[in-house]
Design an enzyme around this catalytic site. Structure first.
Site, mmCIF file in Angstrom:
data_model
loop_
_atom_site.group_PDB
_atom_site.id
_atom_site.type_symbol
_atom_site.label_atom_id
_atom_site.label_comp_id
_atom_site.label_asym_id
_atom_site.label_seq_id
_atom_site.Cartn_x
_atom_site.Cartn_y
_atom_site.Cartn_z
ATOM 1 C CE1 TYR A 167 -4.355 -1.589 0.627
ATOM 2 C CE2 TYR A 167 -3.059 -3.446 1.348
ATOM 3 C CZ TYR A 167 -4.141 -3.009 0.867
ATOM 4 O OH TYR A 167 -5.039 -3.864 0.763
ATOM 5 C CB CYS A 168 2.210 2.922 -2.824
ATOM 6 S SG CYS A 168 3.708 4.452 -2.957
ATOM 7 C CB ILE A 169 -0.285 5.378 1.917
ATOM 8 C CG1 ILE A 169 -0.946 4.118 1.875
ATOM 9 C CG2 ILE A 169 -1.383 6.545 2.459
ATOM 10 C CD1 ILE A 169 -1.990 3.997 0.770
#
Length: 200
Positions: A167-169
């Site tokens: 999950y690249c947030i």
């Protein structure tokens, strides 16, 4: 029991009942969507959402920085390595900068080498809504918060095993709550995440 505690109790239940789907590349190489199958109903992380609301954009423009508003409300992307949390190693949780809804835990954060905060999973699957994103000539899976509908980032299938998710947030969509302030800030139900055995 106040409204926030009730909702956090719902999040804990959702985490147990609706875990993040196991990774598995489809023919397109995409992460399988968390959306419920036709006819199924996937409940939100809490049974009462009144405590997590999104103010109007006019109000948000006064409360958020330009970068926070651009990312959360206009689907922008902050620069890698020049953002607040990419290298944060403190224990705590990350909540939606707009609504305060809990999204990710430091226990699931890792260094992906991308310059953005990266997590292997959300606190509870119901906290995150996924959409196919075809912008910029690419096909990706966008992740948004359930209540505030904030743009958070994207999820990819090149993360650590066993789930294999990243999950690249955007930091700009998040607010960090240190573990020693969870009770004070109304997130006491999530202290169990840092108990060592991960149990309530």
């Amino acid at each position: 029991m106040n409204m926030r505690i009730c909702i956090l109790a719902g999040i804990v239940t959702a985490a147990a009942v609706f875990p993040t789907l196991a990774a598995g590349k489809q023919e397109t190489g995409e992460h399988p969507m968390m959306a419920p199958a036709a006819g199924d109903v996937l409940p939100p992380p809490g049974t009462a959402g009144d405590a997590y609301v999104r103010p109007g954009d006019e109000e948000l423009m006064k409360e958020l920085t330009g970068m926070q508003f651009d990312v959360a409300r206009r689907n922008g992307t902050e620069p890698p390595y020049r953002n607040e949390y990419w290298d944060n190693h403190e224990e705590g949780i990350y909540v939606d900068v707009v609504s305060g809804e809990p999204l990710f835990s430091s226990t699931d954060k890792y260094d992906s080498g991308t310059g953005w905060p990266s997590f292997t999973k959300p606190i509870a699957g119901g906290n995150i809504v996924e959409h196919i994103d075809t912008s910029y000539g690419m096909r990706r899976v966008e992740v948004r918060s359930f209540y505030a509908d904030s743009h958070l980032g994207h999820v990819f299938t090149d993360g650590p095993q066993p789930a294999g998710l990243r999950y690249c947030i955007n930091s700009a969509s998040l607010e960090f709550i240190p573990v020693d302030r969870l009770e004070q800030e109304g997130y006491g139900e999530l202290v169990y995440l840092f108990s060592g055995d991960g149990k309530e």
